[in-house]
Design a protein around this motif. Structure first.
Motif, PDB file in Angstrom:
ATOM      1  N   THR A 193       0.834  -1.199   0.000  1.00 34.66           N
ATOM      2  CA  THR A 193       0.000   0.000   0.000  1.00 34.66           C
ATOM      3  C   THR A 193       0.872   1.254   0.000  1.00 34.66           C
ATOM      4  OG1 THR A 193      -1.782  -1.135   1.183  1.00 34.66           O
ATOM      5  CG2 THR A 193      -1.799   1.266   1.243  1.00 34.66           C
ATOM      6  N   HIS A 244      -3.563  10.666  -0.725  1.00 32.65           N
ATOM      7  CA  HIS A 244      -3.970   9.593  -1.635  1.00 32.65           C
ATOM      8  C   HIS A 244      -3.408   8.275  -1.109  1.00 32.65           C
ATOM      9  CE1 HIS A 244      -3.401   7.563  -5.859  1.00 32.65           C
ATOM     10  NE2 HIS A 244      -4.334   6.969  -5.137  1.00 32.65           N
ATOM     11  N   GLU A 293      -3.091   4.464  -2.155  1.00 33.77           N
ATOM     12  CA  GLU A 293      -3.234   3.501  -3.246  1.00 33.77           C
ATOM     13  C   GLU A 293      -3.241   2.100  -2.624  1.00 33.77           C
ATOM     14  OE1 GLU A 293      -0.225   2.162  -6.568  1.00 33.77           O
ATOM     15  OE2 GLU A 293      -0.920   4.228  -6.970  1.00 33.77           O
ATOM     16  N   THR A 315      -8.355  -0.045  -5.967  1.00 31.19           N
ATOM     17  CA  THR A 315      -8.902   0.788  -4.896  1.00 31.19           C
ATOM     18  C   THR A 315      -7.974   1.945  -4.555  1.00 31.19           C
ATOM     19  OG1 THR A 315     -10.017  -1.139  -3.945  1.00 31.19           O
ATOM     20  CG2 THR A 315      -9.800   0.796  -2.534  1.00 31.19           C
ATOM     21  N   ASP A 316      -8.527   3.168  -4.574  1.00 31.81           N
ATOM     22  CA  ASP A 316      -7.797   4.380  -4.208  1.00 31.81           C
ATOM     23  C   ASP A 316      -8.661   5.204  -3.267  1.00 31.81           C
ATOM     24  OD1 ASP A 316      -5.285   4.608  -6.130  1.00 31.81           O
ATOM     25  OD2 ASP A 316      -6.955   3.804  -7.297  1.00 31.81           O
ATOM     26  N   TYR A 336      -8.894   9.098  -1.285  1.00 29.34           N
ATOM     27  CA  TYR A 336      -8.403  10.481  -1.315  1.00 29.34           C
ATOM     28  C   TYR A 336      -9.041  11.250  -0.153  1.00 29.34           C
ATOM     29  CZ  TYR A 336      -7.407   9.068  -6.133  1.00 29.34           C
ATOM     30  OH  TYR A 336      -6.971   8.390  -7.241  1.00 29.34           O
ATOM     31  N   ASP A 361     -13.237   2.500  -6.293  1.00 30.58           N
ATOM     32  CA  ASP A 361     -12.960   1.082  -6.470  1.00 30.58           C
ATOM     33  C   ASP A 361     -13.694   0.608  -7.712  1.00 30.58           C
ATOM     34  OD1 ASP A 361     -12.229  -1.525  -6.177  1.00 30.58           O
ATOM     35  OD2 ASP A 361     -13.504  -1.939  -4.460  1.00 30.58           O
TER      36      ASP A 361
END
Length: 501
Positions: free
Chosen positions: A60, A83, A85, A90-91, A93, A116
């Motif tokens: 991650t 952010h 990652e 899947t991200d 913010y 996602d």
């Protein structure tokens, strides 16, 4: 997934934090920062990272404009353009991040967005448990997926199995319909929504309500349990269990079914109902009972099966058909047959297969009986062929009218006169005004017009091939007081008590 699987899932959502203690702590790597130093005001173990910060733990990655990192406790705060990652799909913010590297637990603040695949979650505060793959928002969040938007006060998202759990004031908005629910689980992989509380699915035409069930957003097939209702402005269907396919317009209601028609003021009950909305047809069967409320009286009816045909645009009922052991009761008229059809446009009722009608002390039969309704009362009644009318005399015996075809015309809900056509025959007990018997009139002709007064035969006009004899009672031979085919069927006459409350 079935309901038991989702109960297990919900337990996993709440218990996933307990797994953390069993997981091994891993190193947090600083991959990039334009500037890095220690600020003694923050503590000797806290490192300040400024500019294009990139950090990694396991697979991650964490990005931010700046960060404070405590290498000893493995805590760090990220500021600006945060952010996370999580993986290839899947991200997350936000504007601010607080992260515990020991438990792998993140808190995100302000303008939080989780993306996602085709699913996007937006909220102002969210926690994310990397071990449990669980995102949680405790105070209102919005999830959009393709053309679907769901809002709730609380929610949980498992990014590994692509399942969202919505809690409290759930509102789902789709192009053609809307969902309101207390508790909803959305399996995004299978496009299935599961309901665990009061839920309403509605569009411009219909509203579907239930307390437990599921909805396939692709096939538009819904299942609702624990008293479900499908309704529009004119009609409603309620049952213990219901299936409804919005796309095909098909509905199936099972157990303790109640159909209400506000326009025709009718209630129909049974144990099984099916509706083909696009075909304008509805069927109800199994322990069928119906009630129609009228200004003058209430009509009760039972049958094995009933079909209701309606206009697919206006929902107006056009025709009603009931089959097998049809029985009905109103205070002024009762009847039975094996098949009955009511055509709304013609205001006509068609009784077939051994039909019998009773009105006060009069019994009417024929191979077929047609009834014309006017102003919610009987206007005329046609019996053919083998028409037979039997009426108890006011004191003794039976008045009888028999012919190939008999038409009875009504006034004030009573027979005013009758037209008897084809091999017409009558027997009636002729009396003085004081009730004393004059004699028994036996007559035959090709055609007769029979006038009634006070529900008794008053006079008869005969046409062609007339044969008439008045017998004193003592001269009447045994059996001569009955026309051929006479059957008095009072023992099978419907009674109010058999229809329940």
């Amino acid at each position: 997934m079935n309901f038991k699987s989702y109960i297990v899932l919900i337990l996993i959502l709440f218990l996933s934090r307990d797994i953390i203690a069993q997981k091994k702590t891993t190193t947090i790597h600083i991959l990039n920062a334009d500037k890095a130093d220690y600020d003694e005001r923050l503590g000797k173990d806290i490192q300040r990272l400024i500019g294009n910060v990139v950090m990694r733990q396991d697979s991650t990655y964490f990005y931010s404009d700046s960060a404070y990192y405590n290498e000893k406790t493995k805590f760090f705060d990220g500021f600006g353009n945060v952010h996370i990652e999580v993986n290839d799909s899947t991200d997350i913010y936000s504007d601010l991040l607080k992260y515990n590297g020991n438990t792998k637990f993140a808190e995100l603040f302000h303008n939080v967005i989780l993306k996602d695949d085709s699913t996007t979650l937006r909220t102002e505060y969210m926690t994310y448990d990397r071990v449990g793959h669980l995102a949680t928002y405790p105070n209102k969040g919005t999830i959009t997926r393709n053309d679907k938007k769901l809002v709730s006060k609380k929610g949980y998202y498992r990014d590994d199995i692509k399942v969202v759990y919505f809690r409290k004031d759930v509102v789902g908005t789709m192009p053609d319909y809307k969902i309101l629910s207390d508790t909803l689980v959305y399996d995004t992989d299978n496009e299935m929504m599961y309901f665990y509380g009061p839920t309403t699915i509605h569009n411009k035409e219909n509203k579907l309500f239930g307390n437990y069930g599921w909805y396939n957003t692709e096939t538009e097939l819904a299942y609702l349990d624990k008293r479900a209702t499908l309704s529009n402005k004119e009609q409603s269907i309620t049952s213990d269990t219901m299936y409804y396919n919005k796309k095909t317009g098909y509905a199936k209601a099972i157990s303790d079914v109640v159909i209400e028609d506000t326009i025709n003021k009718g209630v129909v009950r049974g144990e099984l109902a099916e509706m083909w909305r696009n075909l304008g047809k509805c069927m109800i069967t199994d322990n069928l009972r119906s009630i129609y409320y009228e200004e003058r009286d209430t009509l009760f009816a039972t049958a094995d099966t009933m079909y209701v045909y309606f206009d697919t645009i206006t929902n107006d009922v056009q025709r009603i058909k009931a089959f097998y052991n049809v029985r009905f009761f109103r205070n002024d008229i009762q009847g039975k047959c094996d098949s009955i059809t009511y055509v709304i446009a013609d205001s006509a009722i068609y009784m077939r297969v051994d039909p019998v009608l009773w009105a006060e002390d009069t019994q009417m039969t024929g191979d077929s009986i047609n009834i014309v309704i006017k102003d919610r009362s009987i206007d005329s009644l046609l019996m053919y062929p083998n028409a037979f009318i039997i009426q108890q005399d006011s004191i003794k015996g039976f008045n009888q009218v028999k012919g190939k075809q008999v038409t009875a015309y009504f006034k004030g809900n009573e027979i005013d006169h009758m037209l008897n056509e084809g091999n017409a025959e009558t027997i009636y007990w002729l009396r003085e005004d004081d009730g004393s018997l004059i004699g028994i009139n036996i007559s035959q002709s090709a055609e007769m017009i029979i006038k009634m007064r006070n529900r008794q035969i008053n006079n008869i006009r005969y046409f062609q091939s007339i044969k008439e004899t008045l017998y004193p009672e003592e001269q009447l031979e045994k059996g001569q007081e009955y026309l051929k085919g006479f059957i008095w069927r009072d023992e099978i006459k419907p009674q109010r008590s058999e229809f329940g409350n």
